[in-house]
Design a protein around this motif. Structure first.
Motif, PDB file in Angstrom:
ATOM      1  N   THR A  38       2.318   9.039   7.524  1.00 15.58           N
ATOM      2  CA  THR A  38       2.558   8.449   8.732  1.00 15.58           C
ATOM      3  C   THR A  38       3.707   7.898   8.717  1.00 15.58           C
ATOM      4  OG1 THR A  38       1.311   6.403   7.783  1.00 15.58           O
ATOM      5  CG2 THR A  38       0.139   7.778   8.981  1.00 15.58           C
ATOM      6  N   ARG A  39       4.549   7.726   7.661  1.00 17.32           N
ATOM      7  CA  ARG A  39       5.896   7.218   7.615  1.00 17.32           C
ATOM      8  C   ARG A  39       6.932   8.017   8.009  1.00 17.32           C
ATOM      9  NH1 ARG A  39       8.991   8.171   2.972  1.00 17.32           N
ATOM     10  NH2 ARG A  39       9.726   5.884   2.752  1.00 17.32           N
ATOM     11  N   ALA A  40       7.950   7.526   8.575  1.00 15.53           N
ATOM     12  CA  ALA A  40       8.972   8.316   8.946  1.00 15.53           C
ATOM     13  C   ALA A  40       9.899   8.705   7.790  1.00 15.53           C
ATOM     14  CB  ALA A  40       9.918   7.157   9.675  1.00 15.53           C
ATOM     15  N   ASN A  41      10.237   9.675   7.782  1.00 17.61           N
ATOM     16  CA  ASN A  41      11.102  10.353   6.632  1.00 17.61           C
ATOM     17  C   ASN A  41      12.390   9.736   6.579  1.00 17.61           C
ATOM     18  OD1 ASN A  41       9.281  12.199   5.640  1.00 17.61           O
ATOM     19  ND2 ASN A  41       9.485  13.313   7.335  1.00 17.61           N
ATOM     20  N   VAL A  42      12.790   8.918   5.465  1.00 18.97           N
ATOM     21  CA  VAL A  42      13.923   8.270   5.603  1.00 18.97           C
ATOM     22  C   VAL A  42      14.771   8.978   4.179  1.00 18.97           C
ATOM     23  CG1 VAL A  42      15.207   6.128   5.040  1.00 18.97           C
ATOM     24  CG2 VAL A  42      12.968   6.419   6.380  1.00 18.97           C
ATOM     25  N   GLU A  43      16.081   9.124   4.274  1.00 15.76           N
ATOM     26  CA  GLU A  43      16.813   9.761   3.001  1.00 15.76           C
ATOM     27  C   GLU A  43      18.014   8.590   3.098  1.00 15.76           C
ATOM     28  OE1 GLU A  43      19.336  13.709   1.963  1.00 15.76           O
ATOM     29  OE2 GLU A  43      18.180  13.401   3.768  1.00 15.76           O
ATOM     30  N   VAL A  44      18.258   8.491   1.740  1.00 16.95           N
ATOM     31  CA  VAL A  44      19.397   7.434   1.401  1.00 16.95           C
ATOM     32  C   VAL A  44      20.422   8.262   0.598  1.00 16.95           C
ATOM     33  CG1 VAL A  44      20.266   5.435   0.716  1.00 16.95           C
ATOM     34  CG2 VAL A  44      18.198   5.433   1.493  1.00 16.95           C
ATOM     35  N   VAL A  45      21.628   8.580   1.443  1.00 14.55           N
ATOM     36  CA  VAL A  45      22.645   9.487   0.418  1.00 14.55           C
ATOM     37  C   VAL A  45      23.555   8.397  -0.021  1.00 14.55           C
ATOM     38  CG1 VAL A  45      24.282  10.996   0.557  1.00 14.55           C
ATOM     39  CG2 VAL A  45      22.315  11.287   1.806  1.00 14.55           C
ATOM     40  N   ALA A  62       0.781  -1.190  -0.104  1.00 18.81           N
ATOM     41  CA  ALA A  62       0.181   0.008  -0.086  1.00 18.81           C
ATOM     42  C   ALA A  62       1.100   1.171   0.076  1.00 18.81           C
ATOM     43  CB  ALA A  62      -0.910   0.054   1.202  1.00 18.81           C
ATOM     44  N   GLY A  63       2.097   0.977  -0.511  1.00 19.48           N
ATOM     45  CA  GLY A  63       2.866   2.202  -0.214  1.00 19.48           C
ATOM     46  C   GLY A  63       4.002   1.995   0.320  1.00 19.48           C
ATOM     47  N   LYS A  64       5.293   2.724   0.459  1.00 18.41           N
ATOM     48  CA  LYS A  64       6.407   2.257   1.359  1.00 18.41           C
ATOM     49  C   LYS A  64       6.296   2.773   2.804  1.00 18.41           C
ATOM     50  CE  LYS A  64      10.811   2.877  -0.215  1.00 18.41           C
ATOM     51  NZ  LYS A  64      11.963   3.141  -0.891  1.00 18.41           N
ATOM     52  N   ALA A  65       5.262   2.306   3.402  1.00 19.15           N
ATOM     53  CA  ALA A  65       5.175   2.767   4.777  1.00 19.15           C
ATOM     54  C   ALA A  65       6.530   2.353   5.783  1.00 19.15           C
ATOM     55  CB  ALA A  65       3.928   2.203   5.700  1.00 19.15           C
ATOM     56  N   ILE A  66       6.938   3.091   6.444  1.00 22.73           N
ATOM     57  CA  ILE A  66       7.893   2.707   7.531  1.00 22.73           C
ATOM     58  C   ILE A  66       7.198   2.883   8.855  1.00 22.73           C
ATOM     59  CG2 ILE A  66       9.951   3.669   8.618  1.00 22.73           C
ATOM     60  CD1 ILE A  66      10.647   2.637   6.007  1.00 22.73           C
ATOM     61  N   VAL A  67       7.211   1.690   9.616  1.00 24.33           N
ATOM     62  CA  VAL A  67       6.822   1.768  10.801  1.00 24.33           C
ATOM     63  C   VAL A  67       7.661   2.674  11.763  1.00 24.33           C
ATOM     64  CG1 VAL A  67       5.695   0.304  12.657  1.00 24.33           C
ATOM     65  CG2 VAL A  67       5.267  -0.454  10.275  1.00 24.33           C
ATOM     66  N   MET A  71      -2.141   4.427   8.411  1.00 22.39           N
ATOM     67  CA  MET A  71      -1.006   4.023   7.652  1.00 22.39           C
ATOM     68  C   MET A  71      -1.483   3.813   6.019  1.00 22.39           C
ATOM     69  SD  MET A  71       2.076   2.621   9.813  1.00 22.39           S
ATOM     70  CE  MET A  71       1.541   1.839  11.144  1.00 22.39           C
ATOM     71  N   LEU A  72      -2.633   3.087   6.166  1.00 21.12           N
ATOM     72  CA  LEU A  72      -3.115   2.543   4.649  1.00 21.12           C
ATOM     73  C   LEU A  72      -3.639   3.724   4.056  1.00 21.12           C
ATOM     74  CD1 LEU A  72      -4.697  -0.862   6.233  1.00 21.12           C
ATOM     75  CD2 LEU A  72      -3.337  -0.627   4.059  1.00 21.12           C
ATOM     76  N   GLN A  73      -4.382   4.456   4.757  1.00 22.83           N
ATOM     77  CA  GLN A  73      -5.205   5.558   4.059  1.00 22.83           C
ATOM     78  C   GLN A  73      -4.067   6.649   3.645  1.00 22.83           C
ATOM     79  OE1 GLN A  73      -8.464   5.337   4.013  1.00 22.83           O
ATOM     80  NE2 GLN A  73      -7.668   3.272   4.935  1.00 22.83           N
ATOM     81  N   ASP A  74      -2.963   7.002   4.441  1.00 24.31           N
ATOM     82  CA  ASP A  74      -2.083   7.906   4.019  1.00 24.31           C
ATOM     83  C   ASP A  74      -0.625   7.737   4.202  1.00 24.31           C
ATOM     84  OD1 ASP A  74      -0.718  10.158   3.166  1.00 24.31           O
ATOM     85  OD2 ASP A  74      -1.852  11.627   4.459  1.00 24.31           O
ATOM     86  N   PRO A  75      -0.056   6.511   3.475  1.00 22.30           N
ATOM     87  CA  PRO A  75       1.205   6.131   3.878  1.00 22.30           C
ATOM     88  C   PRO A  75       2.189   7.216   3.977  1.00 22.30           C
ATOM     89  CG  PRO A  75       0.373   4.839   2.130  1.00 22.30           C
ATOM     90  CD  PRO A  75      -0.487   6.041   2.114  1.00 22.30           C
ATOM     91  N   GLU A  76       2.020   8.274   3.268  1.00 19.48           N
ATOM     92  CA  GLU A  76       3.152   9.195   3.324  1.00 19.48           C
ATOM     93  C   GLU A  76       3.106  10.105   4.685  1.00 19.48           C
ATOM     94  OE1 GLU A  76       5.946   9.608   1.511  1.00 19.48           O
ATOM     95  OE2 GLU A  76       5.138   7.799   0.684  1.00 19.48           O
TER      96      GLU A  76
END
Ligand code: MCN
Length: 819
Positions: free
Chosen positions: A810-817, A785-790, A803-808
């Motif tokens: 409710t997810r933690a913000n993750v950045e990969v450098v 349902a979208g890349k949700a991060i618990v 989380m299902l309604q609005d994955p963005e």
């Protein structure tokens, strides 16, 4: 009586040890024949009820007890003003600013959390005391409320004027070189925020005590359910301006503790004052709602600005994090939680570069106290969360990435970056057992099958490192002026006049089965059946063998408790052999103890003395002994583990001694319409070295799993912005019932500990692994349902639904450098 200190010795030859013999305590407990503090009655006793604050933060303008005192059957009251006159504030462990906090047994001048006791009423019945408490008139002047740790950090509102700041303690722990690890990494994974929620264990038996005061001697007797009387007395005696021996703690059976019964000193001090003031025994049994609002919660922790260094092949070399811990209104046992996590600094993983910037603040919530898995659970959850988030972001397999990064069996004993030693274990092998139990190979097929029914299926892994024993020297990492190092525990064993083996232990069991496992160890050493060994129920600080911090906590019975029992039994055994050799006129080497006899090995049948004969000779018929021959058959032994000193400069040291492992794996199904989560498969694998009683160990694994399931799916202390606890009873705070438990598959390995007296590692605090594996399984299911991060440790249906309604959102913000 002999007192000796302990250095690790060899493991015991197994006989009864290793067998699942039935628990000695169960017969009385399942028949309702146990004795709990609330079963004990005294002539003329009064019942205490606490008047509690409805406000989370307010000035106390006045307290009027006159109407309560007018009620017939009311014996008396105590208010904060009296407490301030007759007692001193409790000892604080922290340096400044937290060290300046003044914590009294009742609120003095100001309340700082909803449910804080402001007065106590004593009456002829429990119900009357409660009615009378309603007549106490307290005039409050409300103050601004802090329920958010990050808001508390700003110090706009300060809860404790003496401290001048809401920060209880802060410090940076730096091991290895995390900046270099991040600079050399191929990927740096950044996570803005993770949150470990506030919950607690809820023992079946609430807290309480019956307190009697002896005017003639100035002594108090507390028939109670305190699980760590040693530390209780250390807190209470100076506050009451008396000596420690003036406080006698007596426990019988206890209906669960889980840490909640360590910080009972404020209520107990009020009971002591009340008993002395009224000249009558007084009794207090906590109501369930009071237990929820004001007993003790587990530490709530927010992890901010996490950065993880990852190599191209998935090897993680380090991480840094800011940890913000919310200890509620008063530190009490804190700030120990600011360092206890460091017993498991790297979790199960081999990263060598770790930086933890730790801050603890006060808020207008219930104070925290140790809670099963104390402080390590939060940190282990973080390490597991990091592993899964990195795996998700970099497209790695969560099993492979774990196996790649686990500390390996061949590296044991493994020195962690902060100087602890993982004594033994094979984490990858334990994970394989869990995967087999859960039939890992079939997951994709099961996922499809669940999808055909409209369900989302997810799989997750979690782990616990249960660090058994507690080096109190770790407190010097928080406050170098504290005079603590190491720890010890005591036990006594004697052979009585009628040949009965009698054991007293320093610990205060609350359901862990100490009577049984102690009897197994003694039976093997003395050569008799466990039925012949009477381990006295409960604990009496005046008569039991007792060390400074005696109690049941830190999963240490397997090491220090049984180590003390073993030491004392070996001394008695030596006496028995010497005595039998003298009586049977044989060399000591020719004597064996077996089947309840001391006999000459391979000797004639009559060359055997029953234990009763030995006991009778020493206790009743000893005049013929030569002056230099004095077997007492009565020994006390103090087990002092070899911790060594903590290095306060480098912040390193052996903070604990044994590391049991639990690996949990779960499969969940989510109903996307409702967010309902069902655990459809669950495996827990334990490795705690030599299992003294496998069934007791299995019981601990079941209990820990139930705790984890509750914490992961429903148990949460939720406060509104005014500091009102919204989940103050079992209607709103759902603890799993038997019907909520999934069919649990358990597995076990035994990697004996090379440092523990019996090769057995403590394992009573295993719940953390389950919390993570359920969250990870939810995350796995939500991928569709979208890349949700618990990002939080508690995922009740309404949160999963969000989380299902609005994955963005409710997810933690993750950045990969990536470089
Ligand atoms: N054991 C064993 N073999 C091993 C390890 C342990 O047979 N290798 C047995 C021990 O002999 C003991 C039991 O398992 O009977 C738990 O041992 P241990 O892990 O040493 O823990 P403690 O006895 O020191 O108990 C404390 C631990 C903690 S810290 C909490 S919190 C907790 C827990 O125990 N609270 C409990 N389990 C609990 N179980 C019950 N029923 N009630 C609680 O309050």
């Amino acid at each position: 009586m002999t007192t000796v200190t302990e250095q690790p010795t060899t493991t015991l030859k197994r006989g009864y040890v290793g067998q699942s013999i039935p628990r000695k305590e169960d017969r009385r407990l399942v028949q309702g024949l146990g004795t709990f503090f609330d079963d004990v009655r005294r002539h003329g006793m009064g019942y205490v009820h606490f008047v509690r604050s409805p406000y989370a933060h307010a000035k106390i303008v006045s307290i009027d007890v006159s109407k309560a005192l007018e009620l017939e059957g009311v014996y008396g009251t105590i208010t904060g003003d009296e407490v301030a006159i007759h007692t001193d504030p409790f000892f604080e462990m922290s340096v400044e600013p937290g060290g300046n906090i003044k914590d009294y047994a009742l609120a003095v001048g100001r309340v700082r959390f909803m449910g804080e006791p402001v007065a106590a009423v004593c009456a002829a019945t429990r119900e009357l005391a409660r009615d009378a408490a309603d007549l106490v008139e307290v005039d409050y002047d409300p103050l601004p409320v802090l329920v958010d740790a990050e808001e508390s950090l700003k110090d706009d509102v300060v809860l404790h004027d003496d401290a001048g700041s809401n920060v209880v303690w802060s410090g940076v722990f730096n091991w290895g070189d995390v900046d270099e690890a991040l600079a050399e990494a191929d990927h740096v994974v950044k996570i803005d925020r993770l949150h470990f929620h506030r919950f607690s264990s809820t023992p079946l038996e609430c807290a309480g005590a019956l307190v009697e005061y002896d005017k003639g001697t100035g002594e108090w007797t507390l028939t109670c359910n305190h699980q760590m009387p040693g530390v209780g007395a250390i807190w209470m005696a100076p506050a009451l301006r008396t000596g420690i021996d003036k406080l006698r703690f007596v426990t019988h059976d206890i209906g669960g503790g889980f840490g909640n019964k360590i910080c009972l000193h404020p209520q107990y001090v009020v009971l002591c004052l009340m008993a002395r003031k009224l000249g009558r025994p007084v009794q207090w049994t906590e109501w369930r709602t009071d237990q929820h609002t004001a007993n003790a919660h587990g530490n709530e922790r927010t992890f901010l600005d996490v950065e993880v260094a990852v190599k191209a092949d998935g090897t993680m070399t380090g991480f840094k994090v800011k940890a913000l811990d919310d200890c509620g209104a008063f530190p009490r046992y804190e700030p120990l939680g600011c360092i206890i996590w460091a017993q498991v600094t790297p979790g199960l993983y081999g990263w060598r570069n770790i930086q933890v910037d730790f801050t603890q603040v006060c808020t207008n919530k219930s104070p925290v106290s140790p809670n099963r898995g104390y402080s390590r659970m939060q940190h282990l959850w973080l390490t597991e969360r990091i592993i899964d988030i990195v795996a998700t972001e970099l497209g790695l397999d969560p099993v492979d990435v774990r196996k790649k990064n686990y500390v390996k069996a061949e590296q044991m004993p493994y020195e962690t970056p902060n100087g602890c030693f993982y004594d033994s274990g094979d984490y990858a092998a334990a994970l394989d057992i869990a995967l087999d139990l859960i039939d890992y190979g079939s997951i994709e097929q099961r996922r499809k099958e669940a999808a055909s029914r409209g369900k989302l299926l997810g799989f997750g892994i979690g782990s616990t490192l249960d660090s058994g024993t507690n080096n109190f020297g770790q407190s010097t990492l928080l406050n170098p002026d504290l005079q603590f190092s190491g720890n010890n525990e005591a036990a006594s064993v004697k052979l009585d006049i009628f040949g009965e083996v009698v054991v007293t232990i320093g610990t205060v069991p609350q359901g862990q089965g100490h009577e049984t496992t102690a009897a197994q160890v003694v039976a093997d050493i003395l050569g008799c059946p466990p039925e012949q060994v009477n381990v006295r129920r409960g604990h009496d600080t005046w008569f039991n063998s007792h060390a400074g911090f005696s109690g049941t906590y830190a999963s240490q019975f397997a090491f220090t408790g049984l180590g003390a029992v073993k030491g004392a039994a070996e001394l008695v055994r030596e006496d028995m052999i010497q005595l039998a050799a003298a009586v049977l006129q044989a060399p000591a080497e020719a004597i064996e103890l077996a089947d309840g006899f001391a006999r000459i090995k391979d000797g004639p049948e009559e060359a055997a003395l029953p234990f009763m004969a030995l006991g009778a000779i020493v206790n009743a018929n000893n005049a013929f002994f030569p002056p230099d021959f004095n077997p007492t058959l009565n020994h006390r032994y103090v087990c002092r583990p070899n911790f060594g000193m903590v290095d306060t400069e480098k912040k390193t040291g052996q903070l604990t001694l044994t590391y049991a492992t639990q690996i949990h794996a779960a499969l969940v199904e989510i109903d996307p319409e409702t967010g309902e989560v069902e655990i459809v498969d669950y495996a827990a694998v334990d490795d705690c070295g030599v299992r003294i009683n496998p069934q007791i160990v299995e019981g601990q694994v079941h209990g820990a799993t139930a705790h984890a399931i509750g914490a992961a799916l429903s148990e949460e202390f939720v406060y509104d912005e005014e500091g009102t606890l919204l989940t103050a009873n079992f209607y709103d705070y759902h603890v799993p019932h038997a019907m909520d438990m999934p069919p649990l598959k358990t597995g076990a390995m035994e990697s004996p500990s090379p440092v523990a007296p019996l090769g057995a590692k403590g394992m009573g605090e295993g719940g953390g692994g389950g919390i993570h594996c359920i969250g990870a399984a939810i995350q796995d299911a939500l991928q569709a349902a979208g890349k949700a991060i618990v990002y939080t440790s508690c995922n009740p249906p309404h949160r999963v639904w969000s989380m299902l309604q609005d994955p963005e959102a409710t997810r933690a913000n993750v950045e990969v450098v990536s470089k």
